[in-house]
Structures are given as structure tokens and as C-alpha cells.
Scaffold this motif. Structure first.
Motif, PDB file in Angstrom:
ATOM      1  N   GLU A  45       0.829  -1.208   0.000  1.00 26.67           N
ATOM      2  CA  GLU A  45       0.000   0.000   0.000  1.00 26.67           C
ATOM      3  C   GLU A  45       0.859   1.251   0.000  1.00 26.67           C
ATOM      4  O   GLU A  45       0.581   2.214  -0.725  1.00 26.67           O
ATOM      5  CB  GLU A  45      -0.930   0.002   1.218  1.00 26.67           C
ATOM      6  N   ALA A  46       1.931   1.256   0.785  1.00 23.03           N
ATOM      7  CA  ALA A  46       2.826   2.413   0.826  1.00 23.03           C
ATOM      8  C   ALA A  46       3.486   2.630  -0.533  1.00 23.03           C
ATOM      9  O   ALA A  46       3.591   3.773  -1.008  1.00 23.03           O
ATOM     10  CB  ALA A  46       3.882   2.221   1.907  1.00 23.03           C
ATOM     11  N   ILE A  47       3.922   1.565  -1.179  1.00 25.54           N
ATOM     12  CA  ILE A  47       4.537   1.683  -2.506  1.00 25.54           C
ATOM     13  C   ILE A  47       3.531   2.247  -3.503  1.00 25.54           C
ATOM     14  O   ILE A  47       3.858   3.135  -4.306  1.00 25.54           O
ATOM     15  CB  ILE A  47       5.090   0.316  -2.965  1.00 25.54           C
ATOM     16  N   MET A  48       2.288   1.766  -3.456  1.00 26.34           N
ATOM     17  CA  MET A  48       1.265   2.282  -4.368  1.00 26.34           C
ATOM     18  C   MET A  48       0.963   3.746  -4.098  1.00 26.34           C
ATOM     19  O   MET A  48       0.742   4.526  -5.035  1.00 26.34           O
ATOM     20  CB  MET A  48      -0.009   1.441  -4.267  1.00 26.34           C
ATOM     21  N   MET A  49       0.969   4.156  -2.817  1.00 19.65           N
ATOM     22  CA  MET A  49       0.722   5.562  -2.487  1.00 19.65           C
ATOM     23  C   MET A  49       1.857   6.445  -3.004  1.00 19.65           C
ATOM     24  O   MET A  49       1.607   7.535  -3.548  1.00 19.65           O
ATOM     25  CB  MET A  49       0.542   5.732  -0.982  1.00 19.65           C
ATOM     26  N   PHE A  50       3.108   6.024  -2.827  1.00 17.47           N
ATOM     27  CA  PHE A  50       4.239   6.785  -3.351  1.00 17.47           C
ATOM     28  C   PHE A  50       4.154   6.898  -4.868  1.00 17.47           C
ATOM     29  O   PHE A  50       4.381   7.969  -5.436  1.00 17.47           O
ATOM     30  CB  PHE A  50       5.565   6.147  -2.951  1.00 17.47           C
ATOM     31  N   TRP A  51       3.840   5.798  -5.526  1.00 18.85           N
ATOM     32  CA  TRP A  51       3.754   5.799  -6.980  1.00 18.85           C
ATOM     33  C   TRP A  51       2.628   6.714  -7.462  1.00 18.85           C
ATOM     34  O   TRP A  51       2.820   7.496  -8.397  1.00 18.85           O
ATOM     35  CB  TRP A  51       3.555   4.378  -7.505  1.00 18.85           C
ATOM     36  N   SER A  52       1.458   6.629  -6.837  1.00 20.02           N
ATOM     37  CA  SER A  52       0.343   7.476  -7.268  1.00 20.02           C
ATOM     38  C   SER A  52       0.655   8.947  -7.020  1.00 20.02           C
ATOM     39  O   SER A  52       0.317   9.797  -7.842  1.00 20.02           O
ATOM     40  CB  SER A  52      -0.958   7.068  -6.587  1.00 20.02           C
ATOM     41  N   GLN A  53       1.312   9.263  -5.905  1.00 26.74           N
ATOM     42  CA  GLN A  53       1.692  10.650  -5.635  1.00 26.74           C
ATOM     43  C   GLN A  53       2.678  11.137  -6.697  1.00 26.74           C
ATOM     44  O   GLN A  53       2.589  12.269  -7.159  1.00 26.74           O
ATOM     45  CB  GLN A  53       2.297  10.788  -4.244  1.00 26.74           C
ATOM     46  N   HIS A  54       3.598  10.286  -7.090  1.00 27.24           N
ATOM     47  CA  HIS A  54       4.558  10.635  -8.143  1.00 27.24           C
ATOM     48  C   HIS A  54       3.832  10.902  -9.460  1.00 27.24           C
ATOM     49  O   HIS A  54       4.120  11.885 -10.149  1.00 27.24           O
ATOM     50  CB  HIS A  54       5.576   9.507  -8.315  1.00 27.24           C
ATOM     51  N   GLU A  55       2.897  10.031  -9.811  1.00 29.47           N
ATOM     52  CA  GLU A  55       2.153  10.192 -11.057  1.00 29.47           C
ATOM     53  C   GLU A  55       1.276  11.437 -11.025  1.00 29.47           C
ATOM     54  O   GLU A  55       1.169  12.158 -12.014  1.00 29.47           O
ATOM     55  CB  GLU A  55       1.303   8.955 -11.345  1.00 29.47           C
ATOM     56  N   ILE A  56       0.623  11.700  -9.911  1.00 30.10           N
ATOM     57  CA  ILE A  56      -0.220  12.892  -9.783  1.00 30.10           C
ATOM     58  C   ILE A  56       0.647  14.139  -9.876  1.00 30.10           C
ATOM     59  O   ILE A  56       0.274  15.123 -10.513  1.00 30.10           O
ATOM     60  CB  ILE A  56      -1.008  12.863  -8.457  1.00 30.10           C
TER      61      ILE A  56
END
Length: 67
Positions: A45-56
Motif C-alpha cells: 500500500e505504501a509503494i502504491m501511495m508513493f507511486w500514485s503521488q509521483h504520477e499525480i
């Protein structure tokens, strides 16, 4: 009682019975396994949150303000 599909209910009941027996006979190992799964899930979940924040962040304009 003429209920169709009872075999699936029987299989589910047997699986739950076996799972209950394992938990009853090995509670510490079961808790350890469950906590490992929770830990892996939290890391994913933390990895997905970091990735989504990067993409946003790639598509959001920067105006110099801190959010």
C-alpha cells in the motif's frame, strides 16, 4: 430440504472447520502468519501511495504554494 447447491456450502463448511482447527492447534504460528500478510499488505500500500503521488505530481501544476 430440496435445496440445490448444498455441496458448495458443505465444502465451505469443511474448509472453515479445517481453518478453525489449525487456528486452535497453532494459534501463535497462525497469528505470526496473519501479521506477516498484514505487513506485506502495508508495504504494498505504501509503494502504491508513493507511486500514485509521483504520477499525480507529474500532471499537477506547481504554483509555489506548499499544500
Amino acid at each position: 430440504y430440496g435445496c440445490e447447491g448444498w455441496s458448495m456450502t458443505l465444502m465451505l463448511a469443511l474448509v472453515l472447520l479445517a481453518a478453525g482447527a489449525v487456528i486452535l492447534l497453532r494459534p501463535v504460528q497462525t497469528a505470526s502468519f496473519i501479521l506477516q500478510i498484514v505487513g506485506i499488505s502495508l508495504m504494498a500500500e505504501a509503494i502504491m501511495m508513493f507511486w500514485s503521488q509521483h504520477e499525480i505530481g507529474k500532471y499537477m501544476p506547481r504554483d509555489g504554494r506548499d499544500s
